[in-house]
Enzyme design. Structure first.
Site, PDB file in Angstrom:
ATOM      1  N   LYS A 203      -6.345   2.561  22.693  1.00 50.82           N
ATOM      2  CA  LYS A 203      -7.628   2.578  21.988  1.00 50.82           C
ATOM      3  C   LYS A 203      -8.765   2.957  22.932  1.00 50.82           C
ATOM      4  O   LYS A 203      -9.647   3.748  22.582  1.00 50.82           O
ATOM      5  CB  LYS A 203      -7.899   1.216  21.351  1.00 50.82           C
ATOM      6  CG  LYS A 203      -9.258   1.134  20.648  1.00 50.82           C
ATOM      7  CD  LYS A 203      -9.391   2.208  19.565  1.00 50.82           C
ATOM      8  CE  LYS A 203     -10.827   2.329  19.062  1.00 50.82           C
ATOM      9  NZ  LYS A 203     -11.269   1.153  18.316  1.00 50.82           N
ATOM     10  N   CYS A 257     -18.409   1.730  20.449  1.00 48.39           N
ATOM     11  CA  CYS A 257     -17.094   2.217  20.885  1.00 48.39           C
ATOM     12  C   CYS A 257     -17.229   3.218  22.020  1.00 48.39           C
ATOM     13  O   CYS A 257     -16.978   2.898  23.172  1.00 48.39           O
ATOM     14  CB  CYS A 257     -16.347   2.845  19.704  1.00 48.39           C
ATOM     15  SG  CYS A 257     -15.851   1.666  18.436  1.00 48.39           S
TER      16      CYS A 257
END
Length: 425
Positions: A203, A257
């Site tokens: 991720k 993110c």
């Protein structure tokens, strides 16, 4: 009916919670924000996301969703809390620790704990596991643990929750398999099983790849400004190559993110992450670069006023976390410019100099600056926008508008990285 407890009801936790609540599970949502809890209890969403209100309404009608500030007993616990970075660019694990501590009193034999938050590699092993052992359950046989990171984009969360492939990294094979069973209730994408640390790494890698790519695009934009090339056209043409996929430049990188996750790798291995570090600092420098360009455009205008369009970090959402627009505003303030700001998605009083309408924002302005590519901005009629401006000029950092349309309406148009119309060209 099996029960799921979701800790953290933000941009990922809440959609995930109501999705499960609409697919055969009884879900209890937990958040430390009392206002958010009260709003959800009254059937009101506290964040903007297409279809979220519909999913919440259906879950409440079914009686499969409840919410409070405290966890409850469940068969599966999902932790979806923030993992921000501190001022020194190191990961702040306080929310992860607190969320994990909060569920320990409710754990029982056979339960599953899933971390969805994006975190530095080894968070499950080094941060969560020492806390979960306090349950006195044997990890891997009596208590199962995995990391299944969200991989969705704001504005399309529900579509991507269903369609996207799902990475599941368990502390052992049984943990991964048990996690898959739950998500199979709505996920149509492929399930890819691995170990927890690899899932964490994957991720962070995905978002870091995008950050590095954007940094490259931003460097191309700066070079293009200086050599007289339209970076947007050059990137479009380069991407016709079958093995090239260059991202787009802009005033910076925001959100919780891409603007955060690369630092997780820098923190872990600083000597081995020099490209990542340079890319992150390049993108972090774009708000200052943008503000300097604005100042240059207005250098001959006395008592200049700037109307900033776009406060969210991404088009068509209300999320201002890590938004480069906030930094641009601060840099403009330091330059003693008069400032107004407007965003049709962001509620009043969330950002500096915020106005309630674009009419109020542009009144007496010398320059409009587009920092977010909201669809609403693309639909505005330039002939109406310019009516109350002192000088009809616009600086588009997102390639969001038609240069020709605005020029026909009498605007001077500047665009980040377009190699023309900029003061030095």
């Amino acid at each position: 009916m099996e029960k799921i407890c979701v800790v953290g009801l933000g941009y990922i936790g809440l959609p995930t919670a109501v999705m499960f609540a609409n697919h055969g599970y009884e879900v209890h949502g937990v958040d430390v924000n009392q206002k958010a809890v009260d709003m959800l209890s009254d059937g009101q969403i506290h964040i903007e996301e297409p279809f979220l209100q519909d999913y919440l309404n259906k879950a409440l009608e079914k009686g499969t969703f409840s919410v409070s500030t405290k966890p409850a007993e469940a068969d599966m616990f999902i932790i979806a809390v923030p993992s921000p970075i501190a001022e020194d660019k190191t990961a702040n694990m306080d929310y992860i620790r607190a969320a994990t501590e909060s569920i320990v009193p409710f754990l029982k034999k056979g339960d599953l704990v899933v971390l969805e938050s994006t975190v530095p590699p080894r968070t499950v092993l080094d941060v969560m596991m020492p806390i979960l052992v306090k349950s006195n359950l044997e990890i891997g046989t009596e208590l199962f643990v995995s990391h299944s990171p969200e991989r969705v984009i704001p504005g399309k969360v529900f579509e991507e929750l269903v369609k996207n492939d799902r990475i599941i990294g368990g502390i052992n094979e049984e943990s991964s398999k048990r996690t898959q069973v739950y998500y199979e209730s709505f996920v149509k994408g492929e399930f890819i099983l691995t170990d927890a640390t690899t899932a964490e790494m994957v991720k962070v890698m995905e978002n870091t790849y995008r950050d590095v790519n954007i940094a490259f695009a931003n460097e191309i934009a700066k070079i293009s400004d200086n050599v007289g090339v339209d970076a947007w056209e050059a990137i479009r043409l380069a991407n016709h190559h079958p093995r090239v996929n260059i991202h787009l430049p802009g005033p910076g990188v925001g959100g919780h993110c891409i603007a955060v996750d690369p630092w997780f790798l820098v923190e872990k291995e600083q000597d081995l992450s020099k490209i990542i570090h340079l890319s992150r600092t390049t993108n972090d420098g774009m708000p200052q670069y943008t503000a300097d360009k604005i100042d240059d455009i207005l250098k001959d205008v006395a008592d200049a006023k700037v109307a900033v369009f776009g406060l969210a970090f991404k088009g068509n959402i209300d999320d201002i976390r890590e938004s480069p627009s906030m930094e641009v505003l601060e840099h403009l303030k330091a330059k003693n410019l008069r400032i107004s700001s407007f965003d049709p998605h962001v509620k009043e009083n969330k950002a500096p100099f915020q106005t309630q309408s674009y009419d109020e924002a542009v009144d007496g302005a010398d320059l409009i600056v587009i920092l977010t590519d909201h669809k609403a901005f693309k639909d505005y009629d330039p002939s109406k926008i310019g009516g109350t401006m002192r000088h009809k000029a616009i600086f588009d950092t997102k390639n969001a508008i038609s240069r020709e349309t605005y020029e026909q309406a009498g605007f001077t148009v500047y665009r980040l990285g377009d190699g023309k119309g900029n003061p030095k060209n």
